[in-house]
Design an enzyme around this catalytic site. Sequence first.
Site, PDB file in Angstrom:
ATOM      1  N   ARG A 271      -9.807  -0.670   2.439  1.00 23.03           N
ATOM      2  CA  ARG A 271      -9.184  -0.134   1.408  1.00 23.03           C
ATOM      3  C   ARG A 271      -9.365   1.313   1.511  1.00 23.03           C
ATOM      4  O   ARG A 271      -9.351   2.059   0.238  1.00 23.03           O
ATOM      5  CB  ARG A 271      -9.420  -0.666   0.075  1.00 23.03           C
TER       6      ARG A 271
ATOM      7  N   ARG B 249      -6.424   3.364  -4.503  1.00 21.81           N
ATOM      8  CA  ARG B 249      -6.589   4.033  -5.671  1.00 21.81           C
ATOM      9  C   ARG B 249      -7.758   5.016  -6.019  1.00 21.81           C
ATOM     10  O   ARG B 249      -7.820   5.345  -7.002  1.00 21.81           O
ATOM     11  CB  ARG B 249      -6.493   2.817  -6.844  1.00 21.81           C
TER      12      ARG B 249
ATOM     13  N   ARG C  93       1.786   7.456  -4.476  1.00 23.28           N
ATOM     14  CA  ARG C  93       2.283   6.011  -5.183  1.00 23.28           C
ATOM     15  C   ARG C  93       3.179   6.301  -6.163  1.00 23.28           C
ATOM     16  O   ARG C  93       4.234   5.602  -6.293  1.00 23.28           O
ATOM     17  CB  ARG C  93       1.152   5.093  -5.603  1.00 23.28           C
TER      18      ARG C  93
ATOM     19  N   ASP D 142       0.308  -4.102   3.491  1.00 21.98           N
ATOM     20  CA  ASP D 142      -0.621  -5.260   2.637  1.00 21.98           C
ATOM     21  C   ASP D 142      -0.278  -6.427   3.889  1.00 21.98           C
ATOM     22  O   ASP D 142       0.571  -6.827   4.222  1.00 21.98           O
ATOM     23  CB  ASP D 142       0.038  -5.356   1.422  1.00 21.98           C
TER      24      ASP D 142
ATOM     25  N   TYR E  78      -2.646 -17.760  -0.787  1.00 22.17           N
ATOM     26  CA  TYR E  78      -1.757 -16.825  -1.574  1.00 22.17           C
ATOM     27  C   TYR E  78      -0.220 -17.556  -1.776  1.00 22.17           C
ATOM     28  O   TYR E  78       0.390 -17.775  -2.784  1.00 22.17           O
ATOM     29  CB  TYR E  78      -1.220 -15.448  -0.910  1.00 22.17           C
TER      30      TYR E  78
HETATM   31  O1  CP3 Z   1      -6.745   1.096   3.170  1.00 20.74           O
HETATM   32  C1  CP3 Z   1      -6.317   0.062   3.455  1.00 20.74           C
HETATM   33  O2  CP3 Z   1      -7.421  -0.937   3.891  1.00 20.74           O
HETATM   34  C2  CP3 Z   1      -5.017  -0.364   4.190  1.00 20.74           C
HETATM   35  C3  CP3 Z   1      -4.354  -0.897   3.087  1.00 20.74           C
HETATM   36  C4  CP3 Z   1      -4.722  -2.316   2.569  1.00 20.74           C
HETATM   37  C5  CP3 Z   1      -3.912  -2.888   1.417  1.00 20.74           C
HETATM   38  N1  CP3 Z   1      -4.304  -4.097   1.309  1.00 20.74           N
HETATM   39  C6  CP3 Z   1      -3.300  -1.942   0.422  1.00 20.74           C
HETATM   40  C7  CP3 Z   1      -3.332  -2.322  -0.888  1.00 20.74           C
HETATM   41  C8  CP3 Z   1      -4.916  -3.653   3.288  1.00 20.74           C
HETATM   42  C9  CP3 Z   1      -5.578  -3.524   4.736  1.00 20.74           C
HETATM   43  C10 CP3 Z   1      -4.796  -4.290   2.356  1.00 20.74           C
HETATM   44  C11 CP3 Z   1      -5.224  -5.761   2.733  1.00 20.74           C
HETATM   45  C12 CP3 Z   1      -5.420  -7.049   1.776  1.00 20.74           C
HETATM   46  N2  CP3 Z   1      -4.412  -7.225   0.832  1.00 20.74           N
HETATM   47  C13 CP3 Z   1      -6.120  -8.141   1.691  1.00 20.74           C
HETATM   48  C14 CP3 Z   1      -7.303  -8.223   2.584  1.00 20.74           C
HETATM   49  C15 CP3 Z   1      -8.535  -7.215   2.329  1.00 20.74           C
HETATM   50  C16 CP3 Z   1      -9.192  -7.640   0.985  1.00 20.74           C
HETATM   51  O3  CP3 Z   1      -9.248  -6.927   0.197  1.00 20.74           O
HETATM   52  O4  CP3 Z   1      -9.657  -8.994   0.773  1.00 20.74           O
HETATM   53  C17 CP3 Z   1      -5.652  -8.793   0.485  1.00 20.74           C
HETATM   54  C18 CP3 Z   1      -6.434  -9.841   0.123  1.00 20.74           C
HETATM   55  C19 CP3 Z   1      -4.525  -8.337   0.190  1.00 20.74           C
HETATM   56  C20 CP3 Z   1      -3.753  -8.831  -0.939  1.00 20.74           C
HETATM   57  C21 CP3 Z   1      -3.738  -7.977  -2.278  1.00 20.74           C
HETATM   58  N3  CP3 Z   1      -2.832  -6.654  -2.175  1.00 20.74           N
HETATM   59  C22 CP3 Z   1      -4.400  -7.902  -3.568  1.00 20.74           C
HETATM   60  C23 CP3 Z   1      -5.358  -8.829  -3.676  1.00 20.74           C
HETATM   61  C24 CP3 Z   1      -4.040  -6.679  -4.042  1.00 20.74           C
HETATM   62  C25 CP3 Z   1      -4.457  -6.414  -5.553  1.00 20.74           C
HETATM   63  C26 CP3 Z   1      -5.771  -6.350  -5.716  1.00 20.74           C
HETATM   64  C27 CP3 Z   1      -5.945  -4.720  -5.622  1.00 20.74           C
HETATM   65  O5  CP3 Z   1      -6.786  -4.210  -4.922  1.00 20.74           O
HETATM   66  O6  CP3 Z   1      -5.205  -4.016  -6.416  1.00 20.74           O
HETATM   67  C28 CP3 Z   1      -3.082  -5.909  -3.275  1.00 20.74           C
HETATM   68  C29 CP3 Z   1      -2.579  -4.713  -3.696  1.00 20.74           C
HETATM   69  C30 CP3 Z   1      -2.947  -3.589  -2.663  1.00 20.74           C
HETATM   70  N4  CP3 Z   1      -3.061  -3.488  -1.448  1.00 20.74           N
HETATM   71  C31 CP3 Z   1      -3.206  -2.218  -3.188  1.00 20.74           C
HETATM   72  C32 CP3 Z   1      -3.540  -1.481  -2.104  1.00 20.74           C
HETATM   73  C33 CP3 Z   1      -4.020   0.069  -2.000  1.00 20.74           C
HETATM   74  C34 CP3 Z   1      -3.351  -1.898  -4.857  1.00 20.74           C
HETATM   75  C35 CP3 Z   1      -1.681  -1.728  -5.113  1.00 20.74           C
HETATM   76  C36 CP3 Z   1      -1.673  -0.381  -5.819  1.00 20.74           C
HETATM   77  O7  CP3 Z   1      -1.618   0.799  -5.319  1.00 20.74           O
HETATM   78  O8  CP3 Z   1      -1.449  -0.547  -7.252  1.00 20.74           O
END
Ligand code: CP3
Length: 352
Positions: free
Chosen positions: A25, A29, A38, A75, A151
């Site tokens: 990540r 954010r 964003r 994602d 999911y």
């Molecule tokens: O920087 C990076 O790592 C690359 C981008 C990336 C995102 N999601 C962006 C994202 C990667 C590799 C992921 C993987 C992902 N997505 C996983 C596996 C990794 C982990 O954290 O276990 C999972 C389970 C998801 C599903 C997901 N997407 C969730 C649970 C959420 C909400 C929780 C959160 O952190 O907000 C997302 C949204 C998401 N994916 C965001 C980002 C930057 C936040 C969204 C936003 O900008 O509002």
Amino acid sequence: MTERHLFLRACRREPVERTPIWMMRQAGRYLPSYRATRERAGSFLALCRNPDLACEVTLQPIDQLDFDAAILFSDILITLPPMGLEVAFPESGPKIATPLRTRAAIDALAVPDPEAELPYVMESIRVIKKALADRVPLIGFAGAPLTMLTYAVEGAGSKDYPHTKKLLYGDPESAHVLLDKIARTTAVYLEAQIAAGVDAVQLFDSWGAIVSPGDFREYPLRYAKRVIELLRASPTFAKRSVPIIYFVNGCAPYLDDYASSGADVLGVDWRIGIDVVRRRVGDGVALQGNLDPGALFASPAEIRTRVADILGRAGNTGHIFNLGHGVLPETNPEHVRAMITAVRELSARPPA
Ligand code: CP3
């Protein structure tokens, strides 16, 4: 030509002058610039679907913090809509309006062609590779099958995973049909990412640790293995074999089996010492991890102490420094910088 990128050398357990570092990540954010981009994109999904903006946020942590690898901005849930499940990303976390609850719904799912259905992902990879100009390698990724299943059937994050457990233990035949479809989708999706230019791939089994050790072999591990086998047997891989990383968040109960995934690198969360993992999985794989993301709330001096501890436990070879899970949005970027500086300084060693 010998590989010059530290990250790729460490994935292959080759000698390195210092331990490479990236962070799950890292484009997210906690960075003010991410929040600004964003905002301009309008929504998280719009950001994922716009290759120029996805490139912009992918490069932010490289430009600002100097990580040793970039990770594609996207994602894991992005593959669900082309399979037939619409996903929304409200502030409260991802939501699927019509989660999978019947065998008929499982049978109706497609194994999509990623080039046709997710062209913006491949375009993002091409745009990012060009912008990176080989400064650092680019990591592609996908969700591992069991995590994607949770999911798809829960429809959101969950505490007890009731629908997942109902499916796995109440109707295992349907669970296997679904996991097989997701595994095939994941393999062709990662193949397309490799063909588009990514230099390594990571399979995220974020929720792979919700089962007993026996069920770990039967479900998460078996289908992660299948993805890896399909990938290794693919024509794309024959042309361009890239390191494969498998990350199970909460891997400690499964160490007898973890190394049999077939991955080159295993992700390690922070709930176990990385030295313990090394002893249990042997020397045939590289390890990636494992600072508690919450430790970045400590002072820079304390962060440095904890980095030193992990470097000491991991040893010089076959280690990629990372957090044990994604960075928390509340993290101060200057504390991330303190972690990176500590890894750079404390792992530096003269060439052998
Ligand atoms: O920087 C990076 O790592 C690359 C981008 C990336 C995102 N999601 C962006 C994202 C990667 C590799 C992921 C993987 C992902 N997505 C996983 C596996 C990794 C982990 O954290 O276990 C999972 C389970 C998801 C599903 C997901 N997407 C969730 C649970 C959420 C909400 C929780 C959160 O952190 O907000 C997302 C949204 C998401 N994916 C965001 C980002 C930057 C936040 C969204 C936003 O900008 O509002």
